[in-house]
Design a protein around this motif. Structure first.
Motif, PDB file in Angstrom:
ATOM      1  N   VAL A 102       0.618   2.121   6.011  1.00 37.22           N
ATOM      2  CA  VAL A 102       0.620   3.446   5.388  1.00 37.22           C
ATOM      3  C   VAL A 102       1.749   3.561   4.365  1.00 37.22           C
ATOM      4  CG1 VAL A 102       1.030   5.908   5.803  1.00 37.22           C
ATOM      5  CG2 VAL A 102      -0.506   4.619   7.307  1.00 37.22           C
ATOM      6  N   LEU A 103       2.960   3.171   4.738  1.00 42.09           N
ATOM      7  CA  LEU A 103       4.082   3.311   3.806  1.00 42.09           C
ATOM      8  C   LEU A 103       3.919   2.365   2.618  1.00 42.09           C
ATOM      9  CD1 LEU A 103       6.698   1.083   3.739  1.00 42.09           C
ATOM     10  CD2 LEU A 103       6.855   1.819   6.103  1.00 42.09           C
ATOM     11  N   LEU A 104       3.359   1.176   2.826  1.00 48.60           N
ATOM     12  CA  LEU A 104       3.131   0.253   1.721  1.00 48.60           C
ATOM     13  C   LEU A 104       2.091   0.798   0.752  1.00 48.60           C
ATOM     14  CD1 LEU A 104       3.177  -3.192   3.552  1.00 48.60           C
ATOM     15  CD2 LEU A 104       4.879  -2.347   1.934  1.00 48.60           C
ATOM     16  N   GLN A 105       1.056   1.414   1.279  1.00 45.91           N
ATOM     17  CA  GLN A 105       0.034   2.015   0.411  1.00 45.91           C
ATOM     18  C   GLN A 105       0.619   3.146  -0.417  1.00 45.91           C
ATOM     19  OE1 GLN A 105      -2.792   2.834   3.610  1.00 45.91           O
ATOM     20  NE2 GLN A 105      -4.255   1.395   2.711  1.00 45.91           N
ATOM     21  N   GLU A 106       1.428   3.990   0.215  1.00 44.23           N
ATOM     22  CA  GLU A 106       2.019   5.125  -0.499  1.00 44.23           C
ATOM     23  C   GLU A 106       3.020   4.652  -1.554  1.00 44.23           C
ATOM     24  OE1 GLU A 106       3.655   7.527   2.602  1.00 44.23           O
ATOM     25  OE2 GLU A 106       1.713   8.411   3.152  1.00 44.23           O
ATOM     26  N   PHE A 107       3.835   3.674  -1.198  1.00 43.97           N
ATOM     27  CA  PHE A 107       4.796   3.136  -2.155  1.00 43.97           C
ATOM     28  C   PHE A 107       4.084   2.465  -3.326  1.00 43.97           C
ATOM     29  CE2 PHE A 107       7.021  -0.740  -3.558  1.00 43.97           C
ATOM     30  CZ  PHE A 107       8.101  -0.155  -4.201  1.00 43.97           C
ATOM     31  N   SER A 108       3.069   1.666  -3.046  1.00 41.90           N
ATOM     32  CA  SER A 108       2.334   0.968  -4.101  1.00 41.90           C
ATOM     33  C   SER A 108       1.662   1.940  -5.055  1.00 41.90           C
ATOM     34  CB  SER A 108       1.292   0.028  -3.495  1.00 41.90           C
ATOM     35  OG  SER A 108       1.905  -1.006  -2.755  1.00 41.90           O
ATOM     36  N   ALA A 109       1.095   3.006  -4.513  1.00 37.82           N
ATOM     37  CA  ALA A 109       0.449   4.010  -5.358  1.00 37.82           C
ATOM     38  C   ALA A 109       1.458   4.651  -6.305  1.00 37.82           C
ATOM     39  CB  ALA A 109      -0.216   5.072  -4.480  1.00 37.82           C
TER      40      ALA A 109
END
Length: 249
Positions: A102-109
């Motif tokens: 979840v945090l990787l997806q949010e950071f990448s976005a």
């Protein structure tokens, strides 16, 4: 050096990592075996066969720094901007979650939306080339997530990764013999020492035993701010004052 880089084009960054499981005994048989192969090298006891107790202890102490055995629990960033009076300010924000994906997806976005141009924008961190960036890339792949453009650096030549600014590398001036901590540079260059609450060795305990992500995020944000202050020191510019620092909700 970096004298002519506009700080508003730079995203300052730091990550915090923990072991993939709370304890060695929580690993499945395969990963217990794999850590048993890794641990002698980690402890510089090459060729030795460690006891189960030594494997367990070394896992608690060392697993977090290896992307194959650890995971990211927080990525903190700092974005510099100019207010209506043209005064520089920095906004700190953390992506922290018990679910790494979840945090990787949010950071990448966020990264792709606001920092997608490797020719005009930069990511800056302390020891970022040896730790933060490789770790993030490996964990993105482990979670089967695409690499943001800024982190898609596999096979790239040094002149193709100039958008990665490493404040530790900048201090070396060609000297490759030693590691210089951010805390030491803060002392030498006269800005507040980061991370006065906990240190890196305590992050795993705070995560697994206290379940306190907010405390970890605060700790990580201090490092981001210190990295930005170091950047300004390198540019021979004034440090950011307290009223120039904002923390996002």
């Amino acid at each position: 050096m970096i004298e002519h880089i506009d700080a508003t084009k730079v995203l300052f960054l730091d990550i915090e990592t923990v072991s993939g499981r709370a304890t060695y005994s929580d690993l499945d048989e395969t990963f217990q075996y794999l850590w048993g192969l890794k641990a002698p090298g980690v402890l510089k006891r090459y060729g030795e066969e460690l006891t189960e107790e030594e494997n367990a202890s070394s896992y608690i102490d060392k697993a977090a720094i290896y992307a194959e055995f650890g995971k990211i629990v927080c990525i903190s960033v700092g974005a510099v901007y100019r207010d209506k009076d043209k005064r520089l300010k920095i906004r700190l924000k953390s992506f922290a979650d018990r679910d790494e994906k979840v945090l990787l997806q949010e950071f990448s976005a966020m990264l792709d939306q606001y920092y997608g141009n490797i020719h005009t924008q930069f990511i800056c961190g302390h020891n970022i080339k040896e730790f933060d960036v490789p770790y993030m890339c490996r964990r993105l792949i482990a979670n089967q997530l695409p690499l943001p453009k800024m982190l898609d650096i596999a096979g790239k030549k040094p002149w193709e990764t100039k958008h990665l600014l490493d404040t530790m590398e900048l201090w070396k001036f060609g000297d490759y013999k030693s590691y210089t901590s951010l805390k030491l540079l803060a002392g030498v260059l006269g800005f507040p020492t980061p991370k006065d609450d906990i240190d890196g060795s305590q992050v795993g305990r705070v995560f697994w035993e206290e379940d306190d992500l907010e405390r970890i995020a605060t700790y990580c944000e201090k490092d981001v701010l210190a990295t930005a202050q170091l950047f300004f020191r390198y540019q021979l510019k004034p440090l950011l004052e307290d009223d120039q620092v904002q923390v996002a909700d």
